[in-house]
Design a protein around this motif. Sequence first.
Motif, PDB file in Angstrom:
ATOM      1  N   TYR A 494       0.835  -1.202   0.000  1.00 52.02           N
ATOM      2  CA  TYR A 494       0.000   0.000   0.000  1.00 52.02           C
ATOM      3  C   TYR A 494       0.871   1.253   0.000  1.00 52.02           C
ATOM      4  N   GLU A 495       0.572   2.175  -0.902  1.00 51.28           N
ATOM      5  CA  GLU A 495       1.226   3.485  -0.907  1.00 51.28           C
ATOM      6  C   GLU A 495       0.208   4.530  -1.329  1.00 51.28           C
ATOM      7  N   SER A 496       0.440   5.784  -0.934  1.00 50.16           N
ATOM      8  CA  SER A 496      -0.481   6.858  -1.300  1.00 50.16           C
ATOM      9  C   SER A 496       0.271   8.148  -1.570  1.00 50.16           C
ATOM     10  N   VAL A 497      -0.290   8.946  -2.450  1.00 49.52           N
ATOM     11  CA  VAL A 497       0.166  10.311  -2.716  1.00 49.52           C
ATOM     12  C   VAL A 497      -1.034  11.216  -2.449  1.00 49.52           C
ATOM     13  N   LEU A 498      -1.018  11.921  -1.328  1.00 46.70           N
ATOM     14  CA  LEU A 498      -2.197  12.637  -0.849  1.00 46.70           C
ATOM     15  C   LEU A 498      -2.204  14.080  -1.348  1.00 46.70           C
ATOM     16  N   SER A 499      -2.128  14.215  -2.644  1.00 46.33           N
ATOM     17  CA  SER A 499      -2.159  15.529  -3.291  1.00 46.33           C
ATOM     18  C   SER A 499      -2.682  15.358  -4.709  1.00 46.33           C
ATOM     19  N   ASN A 500      -3.366  16.379  -5.196  1.00 46.21           N
ATOM     20  CA  ASN A 500      -3.830  16.368  -6.586  1.00 46.21           C
ATOM     21  C   ASN A 500      -2.794  16.946  -7.538  1.00 46.21           C
ATOM     22  N   TYR A 501      -1.697  17.455  -7.002  1.00 48.63           N
ATOM     23  CA  TYR A 501      -0.762  18.217  -7.829  1.00 48.63           C
ATOM     24  C   TYR A 501       0.639  17.612  -7.899  1.00 48.63           C
ATOM     25  N   GLU A 502       0.885  16.547  -7.166  1.00 46.27           N
ATOM     26  CA  GLU A 502       2.190  15.891  -7.234  1.00 46.27           C
ATOM     27  C   GLU A 502       2.146  14.828  -8.344  1.00 46.27           C
ATOM     28  N   TRP A 503       1.980  15.272  -9.590  1.00 45.76           N
ATOM     29  CA  TRP A 503       1.733  14.312 -10.664  1.00 45.76           C
ATOM     30  C   TRP A 503       2.923  13.410 -10.932  1.00 45.76           C
ATOM     31  N   ASP A 504       4.124  13.938 -10.900  1.00 46.91           N
ATOM     32  CA  ASP A 504       5.297  13.097 -11.161  1.00 46.91           C
ATOM     33  C   ASP A 504       5.373  11.951 -10.157  1.00 46.91           C
ATOM     34  N   LYS A 505       5.148  12.263  -8.893  1.00 46.25           N
ATOM     35  CA  LYS A 505       5.176  11.213  -7.866  1.00 46.25           C
ATOM     36  C   LYS A 505       4.027  10.229  -8.070  1.00 46.25           C
ATOM     37  N   ALA A 506       2.839  10.769  -8.358  1.00 43.80           N
ATOM     38  CA  ALA A 506       1.679   9.901  -8.546  1.00 43.80           C
ATOM     39  C   ALA A 506       1.848   9.007  -9.778  1.00 43.80           C
ATOM     40  N   LYS A 507       2.367   9.552 -10.853  1.00 45.76           N
ATOM     41  CA  LYS A 507       2.557   8.766 -12.073  1.00 45.76           C
ATOM     42  C   LYS A 507       3.544   7.633 -11.837  1.00 45.76           C
ATOM     43  N   ALA A 508       4.604   7.944 -11.123  1.00 48.11           N
ATOM     44  CA  ALA A 508       5.587   6.899 -10.838  1.00 48.11           C
ATOM     45  C   ALA A 508       4.981   5.781 -10.002  1.00 48.11           C
ATOM     46  N   LEU A 509       4.001   6.125  -9.182  1.00 50.72           N
ATOM     47  CA  LEU A 509       3.375   5.124  -8.324  1.00 50.72           C
ATOM     48  C   LEU A 509       2.359   4.283  -9.091  1.00 50.72           C
ATOM     49  N   VAL A 510       1.402   4.920  -9.746  1.00 52.62           N
ATOM     50  CA  VAL A 510       0.278   4.182 -10.343  1.00 52.62           C
ATOM     51  C   VAL A 510       0.647   3.465 -11.634  1.00 52.62           C
ATOM     52  N   SER A 511       1.789   3.808 -12.222  1.00 58.32           N
ATOM     53  CA  SER A 511       2.194   3.136 -13.463  1.00 58.32           C
ATOM     54  C   SER A 511       2.968   1.843 -13.207  1.00 58.32           C
ATOM     55  N   GLN A 512       3.185   1.510 -11.952  1.00 55.74           N
ATOM     56  CA  GLN A 512       3.909   0.281 -11.632  1.00 55.74           C
ATOM     57  C   GLN A 512       3.030  -0.950 -11.892  1.00 55.74           C
ATOM     58  N   PRO A 513       3.631  -2.089 -12.162  1.00 57.07           N
ATOM     59  CA  PRO A 513       2.858  -3.315 -12.429  1.00 57.07           C
ATOM     60  C   PRO A 513       1.966  -3.698 -11.255  1.00 57.07           C
ATOM     61  N   ASP A 514       0.804  -4.248 -11.570  1.00 57.75           N
ATOM     62  CA  ASP A 514      -0.150  -4.791 -10.591  1.00 57.75           C
ATOM     63  C   ASP A 514      -0.794  -3.748  -9.690  1.00 57.75           C
ATOM     64  N   ALA A 515      -0.639  -2.471 -10.040  1.00 56.28           N
ATOM     65  CA  ALA A 515      -1.209  -1.430  -9.181  1.00 56.28           C
ATOM     66  C   ALA A 515      -2.699  -1.273  -9.433  1.00 56.28           C
ATOM     67  N   THR A 516      -3.486  -1.428  -8.382  1.00 54.40           N
ATOM     68  CA  THR A 516      -4.900  -1.032  -8.409  1.00 54.40           C
ATOM     69  C   THR A 516      -4.940   0.412  -7.934  1.00 54.40           C
ATOM     70  N   ALA A 517      -5.207   1.332  -8.862  1.00 59.75           N
ATOM     71  CA  ALA A 517      -5.175   2.757  -8.530  1.00 59.75           C
ATOM     72  C   ALA A 517      -6.552   3.222  -8.073  1.00 59.75           C
ATOM     73  N   ILE A 518      -6.616   3.861  -6.915  1.00 54.72           N
ATOM     74  CA  ILE A 518      -7.872   4.432  -6.415  1.00 54.72           C
ATOM     75  C   ILE A 518      -7.673   5.939  -6.301  1.00 54.72           C
ATOM     76  N   VAL A 519      -8.433   6.678  -7.103  1.00 49.62           N
ATOM     77  CA  VAL A 519      -8.306   8.134  -7.153  1.00 49.62           C
ATOM     78  C   VAL A 519      -9.450   8.749  -6.346  1.00 49.62           C
ATOM     79  N   PHE A 520      -9.133   9.600  -5.398  1.00 49.39           N
ATOM     80  CA  PHE A 520     -10.135  10.268  -4.573  1.00 49.39           C
ATOM     81  C   PHE A 520     -10.248  11.731  -5.001  1.00 49.39           C
TER      82      PHE A 520
END
Length: 883
Positions: A494-520
Motif C-alpha cells: 500500500y502506498e499513497s500520494v495525498l495531493s492532486n498536484y504531485e503528478w510526477d510522484k503519482a505517475k511513478a506510483l500508479v504506473s507500476q505493475p499490478d497497481a490497483t489505482a484508487i483516485v479520490f
Amino acid sequence: MRLESSVLALGLIHVAWSTPADPLSLPKQARNDSNDGLAYSPPVYPSPWMDPNAQGWEEAYIKARDFVSQLTLLEKVNITTGVGWMGERCVGNVGGVPRLGLRGLCMQDGPLGIRFSDYNSAFPGAITAGATFSKHLLRDRGFNMGSEHRDKGIDVMLGPALGPLGRMPLGGRDWEGFGVDPYMLGQMTGAVVEGIQNAGVVACAKHYIANEQEHFRQSGEATGYGFDIAESLSANIDDKTMHEVYNWPFVDAVHAGVGSVMCSYQQINNSYGCQNSATLNGLLKGELGFQGFVMSDWQAQHTGAASAVAGLDMTMPGDTSFNTGVSYWGSNLTLAVLNGTVPEYRLDDMAMRIMASYFKVGRTVETQPEINFSSWTRQTFGYLHPASEENWQQVNFQVDVRGNHAHHIRETAAKGTVLLKNNYDALPLKKPKFVAVVGDDAGPNIAGPNGCSDRGCLQGVNAMGWGSGTSEFPYLITPDSALQQQAIQDGTRYESVLSNYEWDKAKALVSQPDATAIVFVAADSGEGYLNVDGNMGDRKNMTLWKNGNDLIKNVSSVNPNTIVVMHTVGPVEVTEWYDNPNVTAILWAGLPGQEAGNSITDILYGKHSPGRSPFSWGPNRESYGVDVLYKPNNGKGAPQQDFTEGAFIDYRHFDKVAPNKGDEGAPIYEYGFGLSWSAFEYTDLVITPRSPQPYQPTVGQTIAAPSFGNYSDDLNEYTFPDDIRRIDQFIYPYLDTAESGEAASGDRNYGSTAEEFLPAGATDGSPQPLKAASGANGGNRQLWDVMYEVQATITNTGAAMSDEVPQLYVSLGGEGEPVRVLRGFDRIERIAPGQSVQFISQITRRDLSNWDTVSQNWVITDAPKQVWVGSSSRNLPLVGNLQ
C-alpha cells in the motif's frame, strides 16, 4: 389604562393586502399592479389556532392548556422571543418561566449532528443517508441524533432539512436534504422525524419554503458580497407546483407529527417567508393542520405585528440583527398585545403551540435536562451570557453523548455509497496485490478535522459540506488510514500520494505493475455566509475541485485499473472520463461523516451493499434546465426567481426532454440508479385495487380561538422589575416605562392603529370555515386511503448476496404532467443467490392526486394511469395499468 396606538416596527414589508377571489390561490405567473407587476402572495387571515382534537396531539394539548393558562402575558412573550444572539449557551434560546420551573428552551443545529459542541457524533450528510433508500436506517438516524441532542440538554433539534429540495444541482445546501424527489424526501423525513421525537427532542423541519439557493437569500449577506440589492430574493411559484413539489415533503413531516417548522430567509411570491400569510396561515397551518410552532430562521424576521398575525410563533435568535439588543418582539410584542394590535388569542396560540410540541415528545417541566455545553467556547469555564461577557461559570461539562452511534454512521455511509460503474468485476476488491491511492481527498486536513470554522474549506477528505448544518468531528477516519489498515490485514502492498498536484510522484506510483489505482476527488458547497474559493454557498460550476478531472484522466492514462471515488455534495460532470475503459469502477461516496475511511473501505471490499443515486447525473449543468440565479435581475429590488419549469426538475425534466438513453442531454446516470454486487430479475407484477370510501371535502368550522387572559390594564405591571439586573443585549419582555406607549416601545414613529395597517381578518378569533383539503397532520385524512397494493417478485439471478432497491413509479396522466413520478421504494437486504423476495408497496389517494387550483383540493383526474416497477427511474421492466 388601555393603550390605543400600536407599535411601529411592526409594519408590513412587501405584502399586498387586496383580497383576491380565491384567498388560497397562488396563481401561476400572477401579477399584482400595486406591486410593480411582480409575483404576488395573497393575504390569508386569521392565523389558525390549535385543534384540541388533532389526532396524536390531544394529550399534549391538554398539558399545554393547563400550563399556558397559568402564564402571565410577560411569561408568554418570554417563551416566544429569543434572548438574542449569544445571549445564552445555545445557538438559540428563548426566555423561561422560572416561577413554574421551566428554563428557557434550547435550540441547536442541526441536520447531521450537534453544532458547536464536543463529545458528539458527526453523522453522514443527509444526501448520503438518503442514498441508502432505507427507511429503517433513517429512523435510526433520527433516534440516534435525537438522543445526542437530548443528552446535551437541547430541547429543539434544528433538522431535518427539506428545503432546499434540490431544484438546481448547484444549490449550496442541497446536501442537507435526503434527495431531489419530493416523495422520497418526504418518506425519509417522516422516518427521521419519528426517530428524533421518539428520543424526546422536538424536531424542526426546515426551511419553509422554496429556499432553493444561497445567492440573495438575505439582502445584507448579498450586499456584503458586493451586490447592490435592498431586498432578499423572491422565489415565485404557482399554486399547483407549490402543492405537488415543494410542499409535498413538508406534508410528510407534519403527518409524522413534527413539532416545529422553520420559515425561510427568502421571499415567496414577494412576501418574506416568516411573514407570508399564504404559506404559513393558509398552507401550513390552515390546509395541513400543522399543530406545532413556526420558528424563524436566524434574522429572518422582518416585522413584529405583521409576522405575528401571519403565523410566526417564535423568533430566533430574538434580536433584529445580531447583538443589537433590539427585538421586533420582546417588549414590543408585550405592548402590541396590550394595545390590541396583536390579539390576545394569537399570543396564547403561540405559547400553546410551543408548549404542546414540548409535551408531545414526552418532556415535562420536572424532567427537563440541564444544558451541559456552551456553543461559544470549548473550555470548561466561560460566560453564561457571552454577548455581554457576564456571569462567568462552568458552562461545559464534557458529557459524551455518542453511545455506539459510530456503527450506525459507518453502515449508513457505506450503504449510501453509490456504485455507478463496475467493469470487469473490478469491485469488490479481494486482497489485491498492490493498492495505490492518489488524491487530496483521501487524506487529512493538516489543520485538523475541525480546522476550518463550520467546515468552510476543502482540505483532506470531504466528509461534510459547510455552514450551520455541520457538526464538530469527534474524530475523522480518512480513506488513507482505513485502506492502509485493510492492506496490512490482507498482506497487500500500500502506498499513497495525498495531493492532486504531485503528478510526477503519482505517475511513478500508479504506473507500476499490478497497481490497483484508487483516485479520490471531491466537490463541496454550503451555506451562503461562507465563501470558499469563490463559491458563495452555491457552487459556481459542476466540475470536481482541485483539478480532479485532470487527476482522473492522468491516472487512467497510465493505469488500466483505475477506480474513482467521489466525495461530492451532488452531481458533477463526468463526461470527459466516465466511459474510459481504464476507469473500471466509479463510486459516489457523498458526505460520509466521521467514519469516512471505514465506510468507503467497507464498500470497496464488499462488506456492505451500495445504495442508489438520490439525483440524476446530467452530462453538464445546462442539461438540467434550471440553474442558480447568480446575478440580480430586478435592479436594487428583490431578485426574481421564477419557477417556470413547474414540476419538471431532475429526472422529471430529463424524462421530458431526453427520454431515451441516446438523446442529446440524457442523463449519464439516472435518478435511482446504482449497481449492486449481483443481478436481479423483476417478474410477476400484481396490482390489487382497494375500495376506500369516496373522497369527501372537509367541511365545518374550527372552534373559536381560545384565550386565557391573565392581562392587566396597568402598565406598571409590565415594566422592568427593580430586583432583576439587566444584562446587556439580552432580550426581555418588559416595558421600559409605564408613562406612555410611545416611550414604552422606544418607537419614534409610534402612533398607527391596528386597523390602519393590519389586513382584514387578521384579528378575527371567531370560528373559521375549514378548507376543503384541510385536516390535522397533513390535510384531509382520506388522502392516506390506500387505493392499490402493488406486488412484484424480485429474484437474485447472480452469484453474490446483495441488497436490492426496488422503486415504484406512477404516471398521473394528462397534459403537462411528468412522464412518471416516484411513489414507492424499499431496500430489501441480503438477498441470497437464487432467492426470490416480494416487493409490496401501497399507493394512496394522495399518490394519485393532482392539485386543482379551481376547487383548491386534491383530485384524481380521469387521465389513464400506469404503474412501473424496477431498479431506477429508467430501468422499469414491469408496467401495468391502474383501472
